[in-house]
Design a protein around this motif. Structure first.
Motif, PDB file in Angstrom:
ATOM      1  N   PHE A 112      15.767   0.614   5.117  1.00  0.00           N
ATOM      2  CA  PHE A 112      15.564   2.006   4.703  1.00  0.00           C
ATOM      3  C   PHE A 112      16.442   2.951   5.527  1.00  0.00           C
ATOM      4  O   PHE A 112      16.025   4.028   5.922  1.00  0.00           O
ATOM      5  CB  PHE A 112      14.090   2.405   4.805  1.00  0.00           C
ATOM      6  N   GLY A 113      17.667   2.519   5.742  1.00  0.00           N
ATOM      7  CA  GLY A 113      18.638   3.308   6.496  1.00  0.00           C
ATOM      8  C   GLY A 113      18.737   2.844   7.934  1.00  0.00           C
ATOM      9  O   GLY A 113      17.729   2.685   8.615  1.00  0.00           O
ATOM     10  N   ARG A 117       9.199   7.139   2.878  1.00  0.00           N
ATOM     11  CA  ARG A 117       8.002   6.339   3.120  1.00  0.00           C
ATOM     12  C   ARG A 117       8.365   4.994   3.756  1.00  0.00           C
ATOM     13  O   ARG A 117       7.698   4.539   4.697  1.00  0.00           O
ATOM     14  CB  ARG A 117       7.253   6.095   1.797  1.00  0.00           C
ATOM     15  N   GLY A 118       9.402   4.361   3.227  1.00  0.00           N
ATOM     16  CA  GLY A 118       9.820   3.085   3.791  1.00  0.00           C
ATOM     17  C   GLY A 118      10.312   3.218   5.215  1.00  0.00           C
ATOM     18  O   GLY A 118       9.989   2.391   6.080  1.00  0.00           O
ATOM     19  N   TYR A 147      12.691  15.701   8.423  1.00  0.00           N
ATOM     20  CA  TYR A 147      13.284  15.823   9.755  1.00  0.00           C
ATOM     21  C   TYR A 147      12.645  14.835  10.734  1.00  0.00           C
ATOM     22  O   TYR A 147      13.338  14.114  11.458  1.00  0.00           O
ATOM     23  CB  TYR A 147      13.113  17.251  10.264  1.00  0.00           C
ATOM     24  N   ALA A 148      11.305  14.800  10.760  1.00  0.00           N
ATOM     25  CA  ALA A 148      10.613  13.977  11.753  1.00  0.00           C
ATOM     26  C   ALA A 148      10.836  12.490  11.511  1.00  0.00           C
ATOM     27  O   ALA A 148      11.021  11.719  12.466  1.00  0.00           O
ATOM     28  CB  ALA A 148       9.122  14.301  11.730  1.00  0.00           C
ATOM     29  N   VAL A 149      10.831  12.056  10.243  1.00  0.00           N
ATOM     30  CA  VAL A 149      11.048  10.637   9.950  1.00  0.00           C
ATOM     31  C   VAL A 149      12.487  10.245  10.266  1.00  0.00           C
ATOM     32  O   VAL A 149      12.748   9.161  10.819  1.00  0.00           O
ATOM     33  CB  VAL A 149      10.696  10.327   8.482  1.00  0.00           C
ATOM     34  N   THR A 150      13.435  11.107   9.917  1.00  0.00           N
ATOM     35  CA  THR A 150      14.842  10.821  10.227  1.00  0.00           C
ATOM     36  C   THR A 150      15.045  10.709  11.733  1.00  0.00           C
ATOM     37  O   THR A 150      15.717   9.788  12.224  1.00  0.00           O
ATOM     38  CB  THR A 150      15.746  11.925   9.646  1.00  0.00           C
ATOM     39  N   LEU A 151      14.463  11.639  12.469  1.00  0.00           N
ATOM     40  CA  LEU A 151      14.548  11.594  13.934  1.00  0.00           C
ATOM     41  C   LEU A 151      13.917  10.317  14.477  1.00  0.00           C
ATOM     42  O   LEU A 151      14.465   9.658  15.378  1.00  0.00           O
ATOM     43  CB  LEU A 151      13.856  12.825  14.521  1.00  0.00           C
ATOM     44  N   ALA A 152      12.762   9.950  13.932  1.00  0.00           N
ATOM     45  CA  ALA A 152      12.081   8.750  14.409  1.00  0.00           C
ATOM     46  C   ALA A 152      12.893   7.497  14.138  1.00  0.00           C
ATOM     47  O   ALA A 152      12.954   6.587  14.979  1.00  0.00           O
ATOM     48  CB  ALA A 152      10.708   8.631  13.736  1.00  0.00           C
ATOM     49  N   ASP A 183       0.804  -1.226   0.000  1.00  0.00           N
ATOM     50  CA  ASP A 183       0.000   0.000   0.000  1.00  0.00           C
ATOM     51  C   ASP A 183       0.836   1.274   0.000  1.00  0.00           C
ATOM     52  O   ASP A 183       0.637   2.166  -0.833  1.00  0.00           O
ATOM     53  CB  ASP A 183      -0.923  -0.019   1.230  1.00  0.00           C
ATOM     54  N   VAL A 184       1.786   1.360   0.927  1.00  0.00           N
ATOM     55  CA  VAL A 184       2.523   2.603   1.129  1.00  0.00           C
ATOM     56  C   VAL A 184       3.632   2.793   0.105  1.00  0.00           C
ATOM     57  O   VAL A 184       3.987   3.930  -0.224  1.00  0.00           O
ATOM     58  CB  VAL A 184       3.100   2.641   2.564  1.00  0.00           C
TER      59      VAL A 184
END
Length: 334
Positions: free
Chosen positions: A306-307, A180-181, A257-262, A83-84
């Motif tokens: 994904f990193g 997204r991943g 920023y928020a996804v990288t931090l998460a 889906d994503v």
């Protein structure tokens, strides 16, 4: 549940996913490598959950409920990939998106070979190959796969890709694909860690040692408190990332920023939560038959996809060094 005892749509969705996931965990296959759970997938398609954002006009907040809920039950299906990732990217490229059936994504970061392709035999494979100047996207028909699996037994394959019959997209699309991943894996990891924590709390409450439950011992209580703190930090970071992508979109600096931090915060919670959970379960926690193994091994595997947390931490460091006002970055005003 909302104030006053009224269920919200998110509560109803959460209960539905939990019910589907629980039934799958009770009856589905538990093998290493994992076998695709066809019964679970049919249940997701029958309820419209398999393509929630790509075909049901739902948002990423609802997708987070589904991904996290399925991760709690170690669902053996490519929910995020379908889906994503794959359905979104295929639509972005103007390709036909199958209306049913699982999908997966083969990311060739070097433009030549896709490594760790999730569930490569269980759904149609969409190629996303990054070259020097573009992202090449296309469906792969019957690709040759070198089989493998991650720590949790989820199938992962290697595919040498062919760039013929592909569509060219800007490289910015590749950046959004990886974001997204990373976001999806953060949500899934939190779901797996929630399951590990719930299992540990129940085990230490019910297990009696020297005439009293394990959680009555001070050392055990301290370990449970540490586990809860790590989980809450990961949950808060994932919630921030979900809010950012919902409010600003994946193509925004706020979401990046928020996804990288998460990815950093959630990834760093995996080791302490998993370690404490297995320590407090003792020998039974490391057996493949126990639900704890399936939860923690998924969390450990997803943390590096994904990193890795280290790669994302370095990205935050580089952003701080190049920022005109590093303090604004630290407090999240980007």
């Amino acid at each position: 549940m909302a104030r006053g005892g009224t269920e919200t749509p998110d509560d109803e969705l959460r209960l539905l996913v939990d019910d589907i996931g629980r039934r799958a965990a009770e009856t589905g296959p538990r093998t290493l490598p994992n076998a695709f759970d066809d019964v679970l997938w049919r249940a997701l398609e029958d309820t419209g959950l398999s393509r929630l954002t790509s075909a049901q006009d739902a948002g990423l907040a609802e997708a987070a409920v589904v991904l996290g809920g399925l991760a709690r039950w170690s669902a053996a299906v490519p929910a995020a990939e379908t889906d994503v990732l794959a359905a979104w990217l295929a639509a972005k490229a103007g390709l036909e998106v199958p209306a049913a059936g699982p999908l997966t994504i083969a990311i060739a970061d070097d433009g030549a070979t896709a490594y760790d392709v999730p569930w490569p035999h269980d759904g149609r494979v969409l190629l996303a190959a990054r070259t020097a100047d573009a992202l090449r996207v296309g469906w792969l028909d019957r690709p040759d796969v070198v089989d493998g699996h991650n720590l949790a037994g989820e199938p992962r394959g290697t595919i040498v890709v062919d760039l013929s019959d592909t569509v060219e997209l800007p490289l910015d699309v590749f950046r959004e694909l990886t974001l997204r991943g990373a976001w999806a894996r953060c949500v899934q990891i939190v779901g797996a860690l929630e399951k590990a924590t719930d299992l540990t709390v129940a085990h230490t409450r019910d297990r009696v040692q020297f005439g009293k439950p394990l959680n009555a011992f001070q050392a055990v209580a301290h370990s449970l408190a540490t586990m809860a703190g790590e989980l809450e930090r990961a949950r808060a970071a994932a919630a921030l990332a979900t809010a950012a992508v919902c409010d600003y979109g994946f193509d925004s600096p706020q979401a990046e920023y928020a996804v990288t931090l998460a990815k950093v915060a959630v990834g760093r919670a995996v080791d302490p939560v998993s370690t404490i959970a297995h320590q407090l379960h003792g020998a039974i926690g490391v057996t493949i038959e126990h639900d704890l193994w399936w939860a923690t091994m998924r969390a450990r595997s997803w943390a590096d996809e994904f990193g890795t947390p280290g790669q994302h931490a370095r990205a935050l460091g580089r952003a701080a060094l190049t920022s005109d006002d590093p303090w604004e970055l630290v407090v999240g005003r980007v």
